[in-house]
Motif scaffolding. Structure first.
Motif, PDB file in Angstrom:
ATOM      1  N   GLN A  12       1.055   2.402  23.429  1.00 48.93           N
ATOM      2  CA  GLN A  12       2.356   2.667  24.047  1.00 48.93           C
ATOM      3  C   GLN A  12       3.415   2.924  22.974  1.00 48.93           C
ATOM      4  N   LYS A  13       4.442   3.652  23.394  1.00 45.39           N
ATOM      5  CA  LYS A  13       5.570   3.898  22.508  1.00 45.39           C
ATOM      6  C   LYS A  13       6.532   2.711  22.633  1.00 45.39           C
ATOM      7  N   GLU A  14       6.781   2.044  21.512  1.00 43.46           N
ATOM      8  CA  GLU A  14       7.571   0.818  21.533  1.00 43.46           C
ATOM      9  C   GLU A  14       8.784   0.929  20.622  1.00 43.46           C
ATOM     10  N   GLU A  15       9.847   0.242  20.983  1.00 43.36           N
ATOM     11  CA  GLU A  15      11.024   0.187  20.122  1.00 43.36           C
ATOM     12  C   GLU A  15      10.658  -0.552  18.850  1.00 43.36           C
ATOM     13  N   PHE A  16      11.073   0.003  17.723  1.00 43.45           N
ATOM     14  CA  PHE A  16      10.756  -0.619  16.444  1.00 43.45           C
ATOM     15  C   PHE A  16      11.765  -1.713  16.126  1.00 43.45           C
ATOM     16  N   VAL A  17      11.257  -2.937  15.994  1.00 44.51           N
ATOM     17  CA  VAL A  17      12.084  -4.083  15.627  1.00 44.51           C
ATOM     18  C   VAL A  17      11.404  -4.761  14.443  1.00 44.51           C
ATOM     19  N   PRO A  18      11.987  -4.709  13.248  1.00 47.97           N
ATOM     20  CA  PRO A  18      11.338  -5.302  12.075  1.00 47.97           C
ATOM     21  C   PRO A  18      11.221  -6.818  12.195  1.00 47.97           C
ATOM     22  N   LEU A  19      10.292  -7.360  11.443  1.00 50.62           N
ATOM     23  CA  LEU A  19      10.101  -8.801  11.384  1.00 50.62           C
ATOM     24  C   LEU A  19      11.309  -9.491  10.745  1.00 50.62           C
ATOM     25  N   ASP A  20      11.970  -8.830   9.834  1.00 48.79           N
ATOM     26  CA  ASP A  20      13.125  -9.374   9.121  1.00 48.79           C
ATOM     27  C   ASP A  20      14.201  -9.827  10.114  1.00 48.79           C
ATOM     28  N   PRO A  21      14.645 -11.084  10.057  1.00 46.88           N
ATOM     29  CA  PRO A  21      15.659 -11.591  10.998  1.00 46.88           C
ATOM     30  C   PRO A  21      16.938 -10.773  11.005  1.00 46.88           C
ATOM     31  N   GLU A  22      17.280 -10.194   9.862  1.00 50.97           N
ATOM     32  CA  GLU A  22      18.501  -9.385   9.778  1.00 50.97           C
ATOM     33  C   GLU A  22      18.244  -7.930  10.159  1.00 50.97           C
ATOM     34  N   GLY A  23      16.974  -7.573  10.404  1.00 57.01           N
ATOM     35  CA  GLY A  23      16.639  -6.225  10.846  1.00 57.01           C
ATOM     36  C   GLY A  23      16.828  -5.153   9.803  1.00 57.01           C
ATOM     37  N   LYS A  24      16.787  -5.533   8.514  1.00 54.46           N
ATOM     38  CA  LYS A  24      17.047  -4.554   7.459  1.00 54.46           C
ATOM     39  C   LYS A  24      15.811  -4.203   6.633  1.00 54.46           C
ATOM     40  N   LYS A  25      14.935  -5.188   6.425  1.00 55.82           N
ATOM     41  CA  LYS A  25      13.778  -4.965   5.563  1.00 55.82           C
ATOM     42  C   LYS A  25      12.549  -4.605   6.388  1.00 55.82           C
ATOM     43  N   VAL A  26      11.761  -3.673   5.865  1.00 51.54           N
ATOM     44  CA  VAL A  26      10.541  -3.225   6.536  1.00 51.54           C
ATOM     45  C   VAL A  26       9.363  -3.389   5.584  1.00 51.54           C
ATOM     46  N   LEU A  27       8.317  -4.049   6.058  1.00 51.36           N
ATOM     47  CA  LEU A  27       7.083  -4.221   5.290  1.00 51.36           C
ATOM     48  C   LEU A  27       6.074  -3.182   5.786  1.00 51.36           C
ATOM     49  N   PHE A  28       5.740  -2.222   4.927  1.00 54.36           N
ATOM     50  CA  PHE A  28       4.988  -1.032   5.321  1.00 54.36           C
ATOM     51  C   PHE A  28       3.776  -0.881   4.397  1.00 54.36           C
ATOM     52  N   TYR A  29       2.600  -0.806   4.997  1.00 55.64           N
ATOM     53  CA  TYR A  29       1.366  -0.642   4.211  1.00 55.64           C
ATOM     54  C   TYR A  29       0.591   0.567   4.711  1.00 55.64           C
ATOM     55  N   ASN A  30       0.083   1.345   3.763  1.00 54.73           N
ATOM     56  CA  ASN A  30      -0.762   2.492   4.111  1.00 54.73           C
ATOM     57  C   ASN A  30      -2.031   2.449   3.290  1.00 54.73           C
ATOM     58  N   CYS A  31      -3.159   2.692   3.942  1.00 58.80           N
ATOM     59  CA  CYS A  31      -4.438   2.711   3.225  1.00 58.80           C
ATOM     60  C   CYS A  31      -4.472   3.898   2.268  1.00 58.80           C
ATOM     61  N   GLY A  32      -4.633   3.601   0.997  1.00 60.48           N
ATOM     62  CA  GLY A  32      -4.657   4.646  -0.011  1.00 60.48           C
ATOM     63  C   GLY A  32      -6.049   5.183  -0.267  1.00 60.48           C
ATOM     64  N   PRO A  33      -6.189   5.987  -1.314  1.00 57.64           N
ATOM     65  CA  PRO A  33      -7.467   6.667  -1.565  1.00 57.64           C
ATOM     66  C   PRO A  33      -8.490   5.805  -2.288  1.00 57.64           C
ATOM     67  N   THR A  34      -9.746   6.131  -2.080  1.00 56.83           N
ATOM     68  CA  THR A  34     -10.816   5.653  -2.943  1.00 56.83           C
ATOM     69  C   THR A  34     -10.965   6.705  -4.034  1.00 56.83           C
ATOM     70  N   VAL A  35     -10.688   6.330  -5.275  1.00 57.57           N
ATOM     71  CA  VAL A  35     -10.500   7.329  -6.333  1.00 57.57           C
ATOM     72  C   VAL A  35     -11.838   7.683  -7.005  1.00 57.57           C
ATOM     73  N   TYR A  36     -12.580   8.565  -6.327  1.00 62.28           N
ATOM     74  CA  TYR A  36     -13.859   9.027  -6.885  1.00 62.28           C
ATOM     75  C   TYR A  36     -13.932  10.545  -6.944  1.00 62.28           C
ATOM     76  N   GLY A  37     -12.864  11.244  -6.573  1.00 67.68           N
ATOM     77  CA  GLY A  37     -12.838  12.700  -6.609  1.00 67.68           C
ATOM     78  C   GLY A  37     -11.479  13.196  -6.130  1.00 67.68           C
ATOM     79  N   PRO A  38     -11.236  14.514  -6.217  1.00 59.76           N
ATOM     80  CA  PRO A  38      -9.968  15.061  -5.732  1.00 59.76           C
ATOM     81  C   PRO A  38      -9.851  14.865  -4.219  1.00 59.76           C
ATOM     82  N   PHE A  39      -8.656  14.552  -3.743  1.00 67.57           N
ATOM     83  CA  PHE A  39      -8.515  14.427  -2.292  1.00 67.57           C
ATOM     84  C   PHE A  39      -8.333  15.803  -1.666  1.00 67.57           C
ATOM     85  N   HIS A  40      -8.682  15.905  -0.377  1.00 71.17           N
ATOM     86  CA  HIS A  40      -8.616  17.198   0.291  1.00 71.17           C
ATOM     87  C   HIS A  40      -7.402  17.259   1.225  1.00 71.17           C
ATOM     88  N   ILE A  41      -7.180  18.417   1.822  1.00 71.47           N
ATOM     89  CA  ILE A  41      -5.998  18.637   2.654  1.00 71.47           C
ATOM     90  C   ILE A  41      -5.998  17.718   3.879  1.00 71.47           C
TER      91      ILE A  41
END
Length: 480
Positions: A12-41
């Motif tokens: 579902q599409k949900e309103e974004f409300v950060p965990l930070d009590p003041e609503g200012k900081k965002v903790l964001f993680y993205n799975c990065g590459p396994t570095v064994y060759g050039p990445f593709h498009i």
């Protein structure tokens, strides 16, 4: 309108409300590459769309702590090391460097931190030991450690897979029977094999499994058992992200992620682009044919959650589009003679409304396709107003300055703008000076009725890919 995000966990599409009590900081993680060759498009789509998400969050006033890991120990890296005849750590170092070069070429900014898996082996061992102590994991006779999927009742919540369905049709090999209790159980710690990278652990020498890496690095680098946003490609939803949830929540007893975000596949010939299918196009190969802005524009031309088709036609359309707004911006700056201040657009009601439409698109689940449509509406406004100034219909340049400033803001948020190094800026500046000199010589030749010389300058520049356009306000150039 507040930001709304499609949460893969709830669908579902949900309103974004950060965990930070003041609503200012965002903790964001993205799975990065396994570095064994050039990445593709196909890989690049994730890196680019997540970069746009981060840019929009920051533009919206959030303080974003963005972490993207580097998997620098893995079966694929070991296999590449054997293939190239060099140590695994050299393979990882080589392709880490290449990853950053290609990502930066596409305008992808570096994360707040890019942790490497090998930097967190101790923490990984600690988390695995916690799971063993809580009866969520067990060691097998060879020194490997496995997560007991049956110990986590909510397993399958993200992928909507049921354990009973996953068990149907299972075939258990004799070797698997000796190592793990169920074929569904996944590896947390791999026992060492001769010649492979290995670290000491309570279960003997070995190395971490893939899934445990992201759990440890996300929580350690973001400083919280629960993070706001975790992103990745749709192919990571199961089993990688499903396993991250299981091991993280069994370890901490807290929810792991509040908003799961997954981008759709990039398809070629109706199939997902992947290295395993050998139908991928590497970034370095594509950069020989298309400029980085074109590739980036193509990758955000559809909503991140939908599938995108890789075709020459789509790339050429992106090239034409990116040229159009780049030309509009450059030609407006040429006429204005100076870079307008970013806030100048706020003085014009029409431009404020355009900015609101752009913001509404981005707040609607980072809808870059709709945001690009608004950008092109603004390009029309910029070109129309520039033409009025060049025709002498108005001496007032304030509106053009405001529209150009806003166009610059849009391009920066979407990342569809070039950031040149100082040396490149000097070269580019020299090239523009030389072009302007040729334009001035041609203008003088026409004034003196030396039309053959004027035509020669125009034609020779045309052969070099530079088109001249004579307008009421003077001659401008653009790449043809």
């Amino acid at each position: 309108m507040s930001l709304r995000i499609t949460n893969s966990m709830t669908r579902q599409k949900e309103e974004f409300v950060p965990l930070d009590p003041e609503g200012k900081k965002v903790l964001f993680y993205n799975c990065g590459p396994t570095v064994y060759g050039p990445f593709h498009i196909g890989n690049a789509r994730n890196f680019v769309v997540v970069d746009v998400m981060r840019r929009w969050l920051e533009y919206s006033g959030y303080d974003v702590n963005f972490v993207q890991n580097l998997t620098d120990v893995d079966d694929k890296i070991i296999a590449r090391a054997t293939e190239e005849g060099i140590p695994a750590e050299e393979v990882a170092e080589k392709y880490t460097k290449l990853f950053f070069e290609h990502a930066e070429a596409l305008g992808v900014r570096r994360a707040t931190r890019h942790p490497k898996a090998t930097e967190f082996i101790g923490q990984m061992i600690g988390l695995i030991k916690s799971l063993v102590d809580k009866d969520h994991a067990y060691a097998s006779e060879d020194g490997s450690v496995w997560f007991d999927v049956r110990s986590f009742k909510e397993y399958g919540r993200l992928s909507r897979k049921k354990l009973d369905d996953m068990r149907q049709g299972e075939r258990v090999l004799e070797s698997q029977q000796k190592l793990k209790r169920s074929p569904l159980d996944f590896c947390l710690w791999k026992a060492a094999k001769p010649g492979e990278p290995a670290w000491d652990s309570p279960w003997g020498k070995g190395r971490p499994g893939w899934h445990i890496e992201c759990s440890v690095m996300s929580m350690a680098c973001l400083g919280s058992d629960t993070i706001d946003i975790h992103a990745g490609g749709a192919d990571l939803r199961f089993p990688h992200h499903e396993n991250e949830i299981a091991q993280s929540e069994c370890h901490t007893g807290h929810p792991f992620v509040r908003y799961w975000v997954h981008n759709g596949f990039l398809n070629i010939d109706g199939e997902k682009m992947s290295k395993s299918l050998k139908n991928f196009k590497t970034i370095d190969a594509l950069l020989e044919k298309f400029d980085p802005i074109t590739l980036r524009h193509f990758l955000i031309s559809a909503h991140y959650g939908t599938e995108l088709d890789f075709t020459v036609d789509n790339l050429e359309a992106a090239q034409k589009a990116s040229t159009r707004y780049s030309d509009a911006y450059r030609e407006a700056l040429h006429l204005l003679g100076d870079l307008p201040e970013p806030e100048e657009w706020e003085n014009h009601e029409q431009l404020v409304e355009v900015e609101k439409r752009f913001a509404a698109a981005m707040d609607d689940d980072f809808n870059t396709a709709q945001a690009l449509a608004v950008l092109f509406d603004l390009v029309t406004i910029v070109n129309s107003e520039r033409a009025r100034v060049e025709r002498g219909e108005t001496d007032e340049k304030a509106f053009l300055a405001g529209a150009t400033a806003l166009l610059g803001v849009f391009r920066e948020v979407l990342g569809v703008t070039c950031e040149l190094e100082p040396e490149e800026e000097q070269i580019a500046g020299l090239e523009e000076d030389l072009l302007q000199l040729l334009i001035d010589i041609r203008a003088r030749a026409r004034q003196d009725k030396q039309y053959a010389l004027a035509d020669m300058v125009r034609d020779r520049l045309g052969d070099l890919g530079i088109a001249l356009e004579d307008r009421p306000g003077g001659t401008i150039w653009k790449k043809s």
